[in-house]
Design a protein around this motif. Structure first.
Motif, PDB file in Angstrom:
ATOM      1  N   THR A 114       0.862  -1.184   0.000  1.00  0.00           N
ATOM      2  CA  THR A 114       0.000   0.000   0.000  1.00  0.00           C
ATOM      3  C   THR A 114       0.893   1.227   0.000  1.00  0.00           C
ATOM      4  N   TYR A 115       0.566   2.174  -0.887  1.00  0.00           N
ATOM      5  CA  TYR A 115       1.332   3.420  -0.977  1.00  0.00           C
ATOM      6  C   TYR A 115       0.479   4.474  -1.657  1.00  0.00           C
ATOM      7  N   LYS A 116       0.951   5.708  -1.642  1.00  0.00           N
ATOM      8  CA  LYS A 116       0.237   6.796  -2.317  1.00  0.00           C
ATOM      9  C   LYS A 116       0.881   7.063  -3.662  1.00  0.00           C
ATOM     10  N   LYS A 117       0.027   7.212  -4.683  1.00  0.00           N
ATOM     11  CA  LYS A 117       0.496   7.564  -6.019  1.00  0.00           C
ATOM     12  C   LYS A 117       0.828   9.060  -6.035  1.00  0.00           C
ATOM     13  N   ALA A 118       1.429   9.520  -7.106  1.00  0.00           N
ATOM     14  CA  ALA A 118       1.806  10.934  -7.237  1.00  0.00           C
ATOM     15  C   ALA A 118       0.588  11.849  -7.134  1.00  0.00           C
ATOM     16  N   THR A 119      -0.582  11.325  -7.488  1.00  0.00           N
ATOM     17  CA  THR A 119      -1.815  12.117  -7.426  1.00  0.00           C
ATOM     18  C   THR A 119      -2.369  12.220  -6.006  1.00  0.00           C
ATOM     19  N   GLY A 120      -1.777  11.464  -5.064  1.00  0.00           N
ATOM     20  CA  GLY A 120      -2.256  11.448  -3.689  1.00  0.00           C
ATOM     21  C   GLY A 120      -3.207  10.302  -3.406  1.00  0.00           C
ATOM     22  N   GLU A 121      -3.610   9.589  -4.451  1.00  0.00           N
ATOM     23  CA  GLU A 121      -4.511   8.449  -4.301  1.00  0.00           C
ATOM     24  C   GLU A 121      -3.771   7.280  -3.649  1.00  0.00           C
ATOM     25  N   GLU A 122      -4.374   6.670  -2.628  1.00  0.00           N
ATOM     26  CA  GLU A 122      -3.765   5.513  -1.984  1.00  0.00           C
ATOM     27  C   GLU A 122      -4.181   4.254  -2.732  1.00  0.00           C
ATOM     28  N   VAL A 123      -3.217   3.403  -3.024  1.00  0.00           N
ATOM     29  CA  VAL A 123      -3.491   2.156  -3.740  1.00  0.00           C
ATOM     30  C   VAL A 123      -2.938   0.978  -2.951  1.00  0.00           C
ATOM     31  N   THR A 124      -3.616  -0.149  -3.075  1.00  0.00           N
ATOM     32  CA  THR A 124      -3.148  -1.411  -2.508  1.00  0.00           C
ATOM     33  C   THR A 124      -3.131  -2.421  -3.630  1.00  0.00           C
ATOM     34  N   ARG A 125      -2.005  -3.070  -3.805  1.00  0.00           N
ATOM     35  CA  ARG A 125      -1.836  -4.027  -4.899  1.00  0.00           C
ATOM     36  C   ARG A 125      -1.192  -5.305  -4.371  1.00  0.00           C
ATOM     37  N   PHE A 126      -1.409  -6.392  -5.097  1.00  0.00           N
ATOM     38  CA  PHE A 126      -0.705  -7.639  -4.822  1.00  0.00           C
ATOM     39  C   PHE A 126       0.563  -7.631  -5.651  1.00  0.00           C
ATOM     40  N   GLY A 127       1.665  -8.072  -5.057  1.00  0.00           N
ATOM     41  CA  GLY A 127       2.931  -8.059  -5.761  1.00  0.00           C
ATOM     42  C   GLY A 127       3.819  -9.228  -5.394  1.00  0.00           C
ATOM     43  N   LYS A 128       4.900  -9.346  -6.127  1.00  0.00           N
ATOM     44  CA  LYS A 128       5.953 -10.334  -5.856  1.00  0.00           C
ATOM     45  C   LYS A 128       7.291  -9.639  -6.015  1.00  0.00           C
ATOM     46  N   PHE A 129       8.281 -10.157  -5.338  1.00  0.00           N
ATOM     47  CA  PHE A 129       9.641  -9.637  -5.408  1.00  0.00           C
ATOM     48  C   PHE A 129      10.478 -10.672  -6.134  1.00  0.00           C
ATOM     49  N   ASP A 130      11.107 -10.290  -7.264  1.00  0.00           N
ATOM     50  CA  ASP A 130      11.949 -11.223  -8.014  1.00  0.00           C
ATOM     51  C   ASP A 130      13.327 -10.601  -8.269  1.00  0.00           C
ATOM     52  N   ASP A 131      14.085 -11.181  -9.163  1.00  0.00           N
ATOM     53  CA  ASP A 131      15.455 -10.724  -9.415  1.00  0.00           C
ATOM     54  C   ASP A 131      15.540  -9.309  -9.988  1.00  0.00           C
ATOM     55  N   LYS A 132      14.473  -8.830 -10.632  1.00  0.00           N
ATOM     56  CA  LYS A 132      14.476  -7.489 -11.202  1.00  0.00           C
ATOM     57  C   LYS A 132      13.995  -6.432 -10.203  1.00  0.00           C
ATOM     58  N   CYS A 133      13.518  -6.863  -9.050  1.00  0.00           N
ATOM     59  CA  CYS A 133      12.990  -5.943  -8.044  1.00  0.00           C
ATOM     60  C   CYS A 133      14.106  -5.502  -7.109  1.00  0.00           C
ATOM     61  N   ARG A 134      13.915  -4.299  -6.517  1.00  0.00           N
ATOM     62  CA  ARG A 134      14.963  -3.798  -5.638  1.00  0.00           C
ATOM     63  C   ARG A 134      14.479  -2.621  -4.803  1.00  0.00           C
ATOM     64  N   TYR A 135      15.228  -2.376  -3.736  1.00  0.00           N
ATOM     65  CA  TYR A 135      15.113  -1.142  -2.958  1.00  0.00           C
ATOM     66  C   TYR A 135      16.244  -0.255  -3.426  1.00  0.00           C
ATOM     67  N   TRP A 136      15.993   1.030  -3.596  1.00  0.00           N
ATOM     68  CA  TRP A 136      17.052   1.918  -4.043  1.00  0.00           C
ATOM     69  C   TRP A 136      16.709   3.348  -3.686  1.00  0.00           C
ATOM     70  N   THR A 137      17.668   4.219  -3.916  1.00  0.00           N
ATOM     71  CA  THR A 137      17.500   5.637  -3.621  1.00  0.00           C
ATOM     72  C   THR A 137      17.720   6.425  -4.910  1.00  0.00           C
ATOM     73  N   SER A 138      16.810   7.355  -5.187  1.00  0.00           N
ATOM     74  CA  SER A 138      16.937   8.170  -6.390  1.00  0.00           C
ATOM     75  C   SER A 138      18.100   9.147  -6.255  1.00  0.00           C
TER      76      SER A 138
END
Length: 64
Positions: free
Chosen positions: A12-36
């Motif tokens: 669950t997170y807020k989109k750039a528009t401020g709308e809160e969304v909840t989605r189902f997801g998976k973490f795989d080899d292409k996924c990551r935590y990072w800093t812009s």
């Protein structure tokens, strides 16, 4: 944060528009935590609802 590879989760997170969304997801080899380049916290995950990769920024909540 340690994500469990290939285990389904809800994010669950807020989109750039401020709308809160909840989605189902998976973490795989292409996924990551990072800093812009400007220091924003980001997470890239595979969205099982939209069948594509998505990136959430600033803050998010993950539940298994």
């Amino acid at each position: 944060i340690n994500m469990i590879k290939n285990k389904t989760f809800r994010i669950t997170y807020k989109k750039a528009t401020g709308e809160e969304v909840t989605r189902f997801g998976k973490f795989d080899d292409k996924c990551r935590y990072w800093t812009s380049k400007v220091g924003t916290a980001l997470i890239t995950y595979f969205d099982l609802d939209k069948l594509g990769y998505r990136t959430a920024k600033d803050s998010w909540k993950v539940r298994y």
